[in-house]
Design a protein around this motif. Structure first.
Motif, PDB file in Angstrom:
ATOM      1  N   LEU A   9     -12.029  38.762 -60.480  1.00 33.34           N
ATOM      2  CA  LEU A   9     -13.179  39.036 -61.340  1.00 33.34           C
ATOM      3  C   LEU A   9     -13.144  38.157 -62.583  1.00 33.34           C
ATOM      4  CD1 LEU A   9     -15.694  40.746 -61.621  1.00 33.34           C
ATOM      5  CD2 LEU A   9     -14.329  42.491 -62.741  1.00 33.34           C
ATOM      6  N   GLU A  10     -11.979  37.970 -63.170  1.00 34.74           N
ATOM      7  CA  GLU A  10     -11.850  37.097 -64.342  1.00 34.74           C
ATOM      8  C   GLU A  10     -12.222  35.652 -63.997  1.00 34.74           C
ATOM      9  OE1 GLU A  10     -11.394  37.572 -67.608  1.00 34.74           O
ATOM     10  OE2 GLU A  10     -11.599  39.678 -67.070  1.00 34.74           O
ATOM     11  N   GLN A  11     -11.828  35.191 -62.822  1.00 34.94           N
ATOM     12  CA  GLN A  11     -12.173  33.827 -62.415  1.00 34.94           C
ATOM     13  C   GLN A  11     -13.685  33.668 -62.272  1.00 34.94           C
ATOM     14  OE1 GLN A  11      -9.917  32.663 -58.967  1.00 34.94           O
ATOM     15  NE2 GLN A  11      -7.976  33.011 -59.995  1.00 34.94           N
ATOM     16  N   LEU A  12     -14.359  34.691 -61.763  1.00 36.10           N
ATOM     17  CA  LEU A  12     -15.822  34.638 -61.670  1.00 36.10           C
ATOM     18  C   LEU A  12     -16.465  34.652 -63.056  1.00 36.10           C
ATOM     19  CD1 LEU A  12     -16.617  37.023 -58.694  1.00 36.10           C
ATOM     20  CD2 LEU A  12     -17.038  34.566 -58.805  1.00 36.10           C
ATOM     21  N   LYS A  13     -15.934  35.472 -63.957  1.00 35.85           N
ATOM     22  CA  LYS A  13     -16.482  35.557 -65.313  1.00 35.85           C
ATOM     23  C   LYS A  13     -16.366  34.214 -66.036  1.00 35.85           C
ATOM     24  CE  LYS A  13     -15.169  40.369 -66.121  1.00 35.85           C
ATOM     25  NZ  LYS A  13     -14.293  41.227 -66.946  1.00 35.85           N
ATOM     26  N   ILE A  14     -15.205  33.574 -65.918  1.00 33.14           N
ATOM     27  CA  ILE A  14     -14.972  32.300 -66.599  1.00 33.14           C
ATOM     28  C   ILE A  14     -15.940  31.226 -66.115  1.00 33.14           C
ATOM     29  CG2 ILE A  14     -13.315  30.397 -66.812  1.00 33.14           C
ATOM     30  CD1 ILE A  14     -11.094  32.575 -66.745  1.00 33.14           C
ATOM     31  N   ARG A  15     -16.215  31.231 -64.820  1.00 37.59           N
ATOM     32  CA  ARG A  15     -17.033  30.174 -64.223  1.00 37.59           C
ATOM     33  C   ARG A  15     -18.504  30.559 -64.068  1.00 37.59           C
ATOM     34  NH1 ARG A  15     -11.943  30.184 -62.339  1.00 37.59           N
ATOM     35  NH2 ARG A  15     -10.906  28.186 -62.034  1.00 37.59           N
TER      36      ARG A  15
END
Length: 58
Positions: A9-15
């Motif tokens: 989820l954090e990787q999606l938020k960052i990108r």
């Protein structure tokens, strides 16, 4: 029982706003749809994205 997928989820938020298309891959039944349709959708709604601006395609 809900399994948190904080790393993904954090990787999606960052990108989220980089203009690129995101492709989520993995083996069958590993939580790809749950990540997008439940967790990421909840994140978007909690951060002010209007429900009418979210498109879900099965």
């Amino acid at each position: 029982m809900e399994i948190k997928r904080d790393l993904y989820l954090e990787q999606l938020k960052i990108r989220k706003d980089n203009g690129m298309i995101k492709i989520i891959t993995g083996i069958r039944r590993c939580g790809k749809s749950f990540l997008l349709f439940v967790l990421f959708k909840k994140y978007l709604l909690d951060n002010g994205v209007d429900k009418d601006h979210i498109i879900e395609i099965a």
